[in-house]
Design a protein around this motif. Sequence first.
Motif, PDB file in Angstrom:
ATOM      1  N   LEU A  24       0.759  -1.225   0.092  1.00  0.00           N
ATOM      2  CA  LEU A  24       0.061  -0.112   0.119  1.00  0.00           C
ATOM      3  C   LEU A  24       0.655   1.428   0.051  1.00  0.00           C
ATOM      4  O   LEU A  24       0.271   2.403  -0.015  1.00  0.00           O
ATOM      5  N   VAL A  25       2.141   1.090  -0.155  1.00  0.00           N
ATOM      6  CA  VAL A  25       3.026   2.276  -0.155  1.00  0.00           C
ATOM      7  C   VAL A  25       2.711   3.290  -1.374  1.00  0.00           C
ATOM      8  O   VAL A  25       2.663   4.586  -0.644  1.00  0.00           O
ATOM      9  N   PRO A  26       2.146   2.967  -2.481  1.00  0.00           N
ATOM     10  CA  PRO A  26       1.878   3.892  -3.495  1.00  0.00           C
ATOM     11  C   PRO A  26       0.668   4.804  -2.813  1.00  0.00           C
ATOM     12  O   PRO A  26       0.683   5.915  -3.097  1.00  0.00           O
ATOM     13  N   LEU A  27      -0.233   4.040  -2.082  1.00  0.00           N
ATOM     14  CA  LEU A  27      -1.674   4.869  -1.523  1.00  0.00           C
ATOM     15  C   LEU A  27      -1.119   5.693  -0.471  1.00  0.00           C
ATOM     16  O   LEU A  27      -1.694   6.589  -0.199  1.00  0.00           O
ATOM     17  N   ILE A  28      -0.106   5.119   0.221  1.00  0.00           N
ATOM     18  CA  ILE A  28       0.379   5.972   1.417  1.00  0.00           C
ATOM     19  C   ILE A  28       0.751   7.318   0.865  1.00  0.00           C
ATOM     20  O   ILE A  28       0.933   8.486   1.471  1.00  0.00           O
ATOM     21  N   LYS A  29       1.580   7.353  -0.301  1.00  0.00           N
ATOM     22  CA  LYS A  29       2.186   8.531  -1.014  1.00  0.00           C
ATOM     23  C   LYS A  29       1.277   9.355  -1.872  1.00  0.00           C
ATOM     24  O   LYS A  29       1.571   9.960  -2.562  1.00  0.00           O
ATOM     25  N   GLY A  30       0.004   8.892  -1.841  1.00  0.00           N
ATOM     26  CA  GLY A  30      -1.012   9.721  -2.286  1.00  0.00           C
ATOM     27  C   GLY A  30      -1.358   9.209  -3.969  1.00  0.00           C
ATOM     28  O   GLY A  30      -1.980   9.838  -4.416  1.00  0.00           O
ATOM     29  N   SER A  31      -0.735   8.131  -4.199  1.00  0.00           N
ATOM     30  CA  SER A  31      -0.980   7.447  -5.535  1.00  0.00           C
ATOM     31  C   SER A  31      -2.343   6.562  -5.343  1.00  0.00           C
ATOM     32  O   SER A  31      -3.035   6.711  -4.463  1.00  0.00           O
ATOM     33  N   LYS A  32      -2.273   5.516  -6.485  1.00  0.00           N
ATOM     34  CA  LYS A  32      -3.425   4.575  -6.308  1.00  0.00           C
ATOM     35  C   LYS A  32      -2.840   3.127  -6.341  1.00  0.00           C
ATOM     36  O   LYS A  32      -1.689   2.741  -6.719  1.00  0.00           O
ATOM     37  N   VAL A  33      -3.678   2.090  -5.734  1.00  0.00           N
ATOM     38  CA  VAL A  33      -3.277   0.645  -6.103  1.00  0.00           C
ATOM     39  C   VAL A  33      -4.354   0.254  -6.531  1.00  0.00           C
ATOM     40  O   VAL A  33      -5.318   0.422  -6.765  1.00  0.00           O
ATOM     41  N   ALA A  34      -4.224  -1.111  -7.034  1.00  0.00           N
ATOM     42  CA  ALA A  34      -5.110  -2.133  -7.732  1.00  0.00           C
ATOM     43  C   ALA A  34      -6.432  -2.080  -6.546  1.00  0.00           C
ATOM     44  O   ALA A  34      -6.150  -2.578  -5.426  1.00  0.00           O
ATOM     45  N   GLN A  35      -7.557  -1.918  -7.244  1.00  0.00           N
ATOM     46  CA  GLN A  35      -8.574  -1.899  -6.452  1.00  0.00           C
ATOM     47  C   GLN A  35      -9.133  -3.450  -6.162  1.00  0.00           C
ATOM     48  O   GLN A  35      -8.892  -4.195  -6.873  1.00  0.00           O
ATOM     49  N   ASP A  36      -9.640  -3.921  -4.682  1.00  0.00           N
ATOM     50  CA  ASP A  36      -9.967  -5.020  -4.532  1.00  0.00           C
ATOM     51  C   ASP A  36     -11.016  -5.057  -3.385  1.00  0.00           C
ATOM     52  O   ASP A  36     -11.067  -4.051  -2.755  1.00  0.00           O
ATOM     53  N   HIS A  37     -11.634  -6.372  -3.200  1.00  0.00           N
ATOM     54  CA  HIS A  37     -12.599  -6.161  -2.252  1.00  0.00           C
ATOM     55  C   HIS A  37     -11.741  -6.804  -1.016  1.00  0.00           C
ATOM     56  O   HIS A  37     -11.071  -7.605  -1.115  1.00  0.00           O
ATOM     57  N   VAL A  38     -12.359  -6.190   0.111  1.00  0.00           N
ATOM     58  CA  VAL A  38     -11.753  -6.936   1.506  1.00  0.00           C
ATOM     59  C   VAL A  38     -12.835  -8.131   1.849  1.00  0.00           C
ATOM     60  O   VAL A  38     -14.177  -7.696   2.083  1.00  0.00           O
ATOM     61  N   PHE A  39     -12.475  -9.317   2.129  1.00  0.00           N
ATOM     62  CA  PHE A  39     -13.223 -10.402   2.499  1.00  0.00           C
ATOM     63  C   PHE A  39     -13.218 -10.651   4.034  1.00  0.00           C
ATOM     64  O   PHE A  39     -12.169 -10.796   4.394  1.00  0.00           O
ATOM     65  N   ILE A  40     -14.481 -10.787   4.562  1.00  0.00           N
ATOM     66  CA  ILE A  40     -14.458 -10.759   6.132  1.00  0.00           C
ATOM     67  C   ILE A  40     -15.259 -12.141   6.276  1.00  0.00           C
ATOM     68  O   ILE A  40     -16.181 -12.104   5.795  1.00  0.00           O
ATOM     69  N   GLU A  41     -14.635 -12.933   7.180  1.00  0.00           N
ATOM     70  CA  GLU A  41     -15.756 -14.288   7.535  1.00  0.00           C
ATOM     71  C   GLU A  41     -15.479 -14.575   8.826  1.00  0.00           C
ATOM     72  O   GLU A  41     -14.457 -14.531   9.477  1.00  0.00           O
TER      73      GLU A  41
END
Length: 216
Positions: free
Chosen positions: A187-204
């Motif tokens: 998530l470093v790109p996200l931390i630096k203000g850029s973007k990362v590949a979008q994905d779903h968060v799965f909780i079970e």
Amino acid sequence: MRACDFLRRHRNESFILYINFLEPHPPYFGPLDKEHDPDKVDLPANFSDPLEENEPLRYRLKRQDNIETYGEDAESIRKLIAKYWGLVTQVDLSVGAILKTLDDLGLAEDTIVVYTSDHGDMMGAHNMVGKTVMYEESARIPWLIRIPNMRGTAHVISNVVSHIDMVPTVLELMGNKSNENLPGQSLVPLIKGSKVAQDHVFIEWNTSKTGVNEDD
């Protein structure tokens, strides 16, 4: 504290230190039970909200079990929340001592600090206590990272992310390329203000227990 002693002993070495706090956790009592005044506790806004007809039967059974264990009146829940806050204060004091030790040893500018949790707690929301239900209070958790070379650029990331991304993220922050076999993404790109590949968060949540008191 052993964590602070570890830092003193290894101050001149590279290290990874993992610290796990049990608290705050049932049965919700500790040395700081009197630290917070129950009369100053605000109940969750959805404390009295009924469960909808389409919500799982297990949720209803869990709520009934919680009511029988902790009570359903406002006074009982305020007292419980105050004790919960006391346990949180215990953790706060310990984290504060660790951060102070890093400062005292001159390690703060060379140490990445990650603070998170494995789950939340209903703590009165929908008149429930504990976890194992897919409500915001139970499923959403803090994930804070202090990155030395990015001090002064603090910001909140609104994207939904998952713990599965933690190892790739920390590896990249440490200057190491993530192993392609690792699940998750950095998530470093996200931390630096850029973007990362979008994905779903799965909780079970899956349990083989027959009861509904599943907080141990």
